[in-house]
Design an enzyme around this catalytic site. Structure first.
Site, short mmCIF file in Angstrom:
data_model
loop_
_atom_site.label_atom_id
_atom_site.label_comp_id
_atom_site.label_asym_id
_atom_site.label_seq_id
_atom_site.Cartn_x
_atom_site.Cartn_y
_atom_site.Cartn_z
N MET A 32 18.06 0.41 -11.86
CA MET A 32 17.93 1.11 -10.65
C MET A 32 18.12 0.11 -9.54
O MET A 32 17.45 -0.99 -9.62
CB MET A 32 16.78 1.77 -10.26
CG MET A 32 16.34 3.11 -11.16
SD MET A 32 17.41 4.50 -10.89
CE MET A 32 17.41 4.63 -9.10
N GLY B 223 21.29 7.66 -0.44
CA GLY B 223 21.23 6.90 0.81
C GLY B 223 20.57 5.84 1.25
O GLY B 223 20.29 5.30 2.30
N HIS C 147 19.23 12.06 -15.48
CA HIS C 147 18.51 11.01 -14.85
C HIS C 147 16.81 11.64 -14.79
O HIS C 147 16.83 12.06 -13.75
CB HIS C 147 18.74 10.12 -14.03
CG HIS C 147 17.94 9.10 -13.46
ND1 HIS C 147 18.42 8.42 -12.23
CD2 HIS C 147 16.99 8.57 -13.91
CE1 HIS C 147 17.41 7.61 -11.91
NE2 HIS C 147 16.70 7.53 -13.05
N ASP D 116 22.45 2.59 -10.54
CA ASP D 116 22.48 3.49 -9.55
C ASP D 116 21.48 3.30 -8.19
O ASP D 116 20.33 2.64 -8.47
CB ASP D 116 21.48 4.58 -10.60
CG ASP D 116 21.18 5.76 -10.01
OD1 ASP D 116 21.69 5.97 -8.81
OD2 ASP D 116 20.47 6.56 -10.54
N GLY D 117 22.29 3.52 -7.31
CA GLY D 117 21.50 3.27 -6.14
C GLY D 117 22.14 2.38 -4.91
O GLY D 117 22.43 1.26 -5.14
N GLY D 118 22.53 2.82 -3.96
CA GLY D 118 23.05 2.07 -2.96
C GLY D 118 24.54 1.54 -3.25
O GLY D 118 24.87 0.53 -2.38
N HIS E 71 26.27 12.90 -12.61
CA HIS E 71 24.95 12.36 -12.84
C HIS E 71 23.85 13.24 -12.00
O HIS E 71 24.09 13.74 -10.96
CB HIS E 71 24.92 10.92 -12.02
CG HIS E 71 23.66 10.27 -11.99
ND1 HIS E 71 23.16 9.35 -13.18
CD2 HIS E 71 22.70 10.22 -11.18
CE1 HIS E 71 22.16 8.98 -12.81
NE2 HIS E 71 21.44 9.36 -11.79
N MET F 41 13.42 11.48 -13.60
CA MET F 41 12.30 10.86 -12.94
C MET F 41 11.09 11.76 -12.91
O MET F 41 10.64 12.33 -11.86
CB MET F 41 12.80 10.47 -11.44
CG MET F 41 13.89 9.47 -11.59
SD MET F 41 14.81 9.29 -10.07
CE MET F 41 16.11 10.67 -10.57
N SER G 1 26.51 11.27 -8.21
CA SER G 1 25.19 11.67 -8.28
C SER G 1 25.30 13.03 -7.39
O SER G 1 25.67 13.01 -6.29
CB SER G 1 24.19 10.96 -7.75
OG SER G 1 23.09 11.53 -7.36
N MET H 4 13.74 15.04 -10.39
CA MET H 4 12.54 14.33 -9.71
C MET H 4 11.45 15.62 -9.73
O MET H 4 11.64 16.72 -9.43
CB MET H 4 12.85 14.25 -8.32
CG MET H 4 14.14 13.21 -8.23
SD MET H 4 14.22 12.37 -6.71
CE MET H 4 15.88 11.41 -6.92
N ASP I 133 20.07 13.85 -11.21
CA ASP I 133 18.89 13.34 -10.53
C ASP I 133 17.70 14.25 -10.83
O ASP I 133 17.68 15.36 -9.86
CB ASP I 133 18.71 12.68 -9.47
CG ASP I 133 19.77 11.32 -9.16
OD1 ASP I 133 19.47 10.68 -10.23
OD2 ASP I 133 20.50 11.34 -8.58
C1 DX5 Z 1 17.84 7.94 -6.76
C2 DX5 Z 1 18.83 8.45 -7.59
C3 DX5 Z 1 20.35 8.15 -7.15
C4 DX5 Z 1 20.73 8.41 -6.06
C5 DX5 Z 1 22.14 7.36 -5.79
O1 DX5 Z 1 16.49 8.02 -7.07
O2 DX5 Z 1 18.53 7.97 -8.96
O3 DX5 Z 1 21.12 8.64 -8.30
O4 DX5 Z 1 20.92 9.59 -5.76
O5 DX5 Z 1 22.47 7.81 -4.44
P1 DX5 Z 1 23.15 6.79 -3.59
O6 DX5 Z 1 24.43 6.45 -4.19
O7 DX5 Z 1 23.20 7.58 -2.13
O8 DX5 Z 1 22.24 5.69 -3.44
ZN ZN Z 2 20.04 8.59 -10.75
#
Ligand code: DX5
Ligand code: ZN
Length: 220
Positions: free
Chosen positions: A139, A147, A68, A177-179, A35, A70, A10, A39, A37
């Site tokens: 997610m 982060g 992605h 995706d995430g953490g 990836h 959002m 990402s 937003m 993101d």
């Molecule tokens: C959160 C994003 C993720 C995020 C992942 O809304 O969709 O793609 O950037 O980042 P890490 O790996 O740091 O959780």
């Molecule tokens: Zn994402």
């Protein structure tokens, strides 16, 4: 049978002042996808980038742009992201009044379709559309920020989706995706994910050694 794992870094964790170089570095480091993101400060409480930035990045790499979205309402921007060079367009069902229509809009542009489920979103939101989509994005944090801490409760949902897809013999990727970090990435693979998104682990671990971090996520 072992499923090949793809890593989709990402760029949310990249240095935005040199985003083009960061994308080139990710390609050199062995990223499978990029990836991206998107937003809107409305569907999620954060703002990132739009189609113009993606358009500028597009000539720099042939890697799949895994976009992605959002953003809500999502339909009016599908054409712009398709034209900017997205390869996979993933949306959240809560961001549209008509999931079938959004899928059709993406398909009409010959792009791959993904549907994303937030940690608390039910599998029921995707069941009627499995024959029409290419990817499910699970997610494992609340969307909005990089982060954050991985939510292990989504592993069960991942396993269930994998079971349903296998039972129906469908060709659908499961992306998570995430953490994601070096400790939990084997758990998400075991649960059925075959595309791993990672921002902070790839950009920050091992002093930002992208190649090493991508390799560890792929192999562990
Ligand atoms: C959160 C994003 C993720 C995020 C992942 O809304 O969709 O793609 O950037 O980042 P890490 O790996 O740091 O959780
Ligand atoms: Zn994402």
């Amino acid at each position: 049978m072992t499923v090949p794992i793809k890593i989709s870094p990402s760029i949310l964790s990249a240095d935005f002042s040199k985003l083009g170089d960061e994308v080139i570095s990710l390609e050199k480091a062995g990223a499978d996808y990029i990836h991206i993101d998107v937003m809107d400060g409305h569907f999620v409480p954060n703002l990132t980038i739009g189609p113009e930035v993606i358009k500028k990045l597009r000539p720099l790499t042939n890697k799949t742009f895994d976009v992605h979205l959002m953003i809500s309402p999502v339909d009016k921007f599908i054409n712009d992201f398709a034209a900017a060079g997205a390869d996979i367009i993933t949306f959240h069902p809560e961001a549209t009044k008509n999931t079938s229509k959004t899928i059709e809009l993406i398909k009409a542009k010959n792009k791959k379709v993904g549907i994303s489920l937030k940690p608390k979103s039910s599998i029921d939101l995707i069941l009627d559309y499995l024959d029409e989509i290419d990817l499910v994005l699970i997610m494992s944090v609340e969307p909005g920020f990089g982060g954050q801490k991985f939510m292990p409760e989504v592993l069960e949902k991942t396993k269930k989706i994998k079971e349903i897809i296998d039972k129906k013999k469908l060709n659908i990727d499961i992306e998570i995706d995430g953490g994601i970090n070096f400790e939990n990435c084997n758990l998400v693979k075991e649960a059925g994910a075959n595309i791993i998104v990672s921002g902070s682990t790839i950009f920050k671990e091992n002093k930002g050694d992208l190649k090493k971090n991508i390799e560890i996520l792929k192999k562990s």
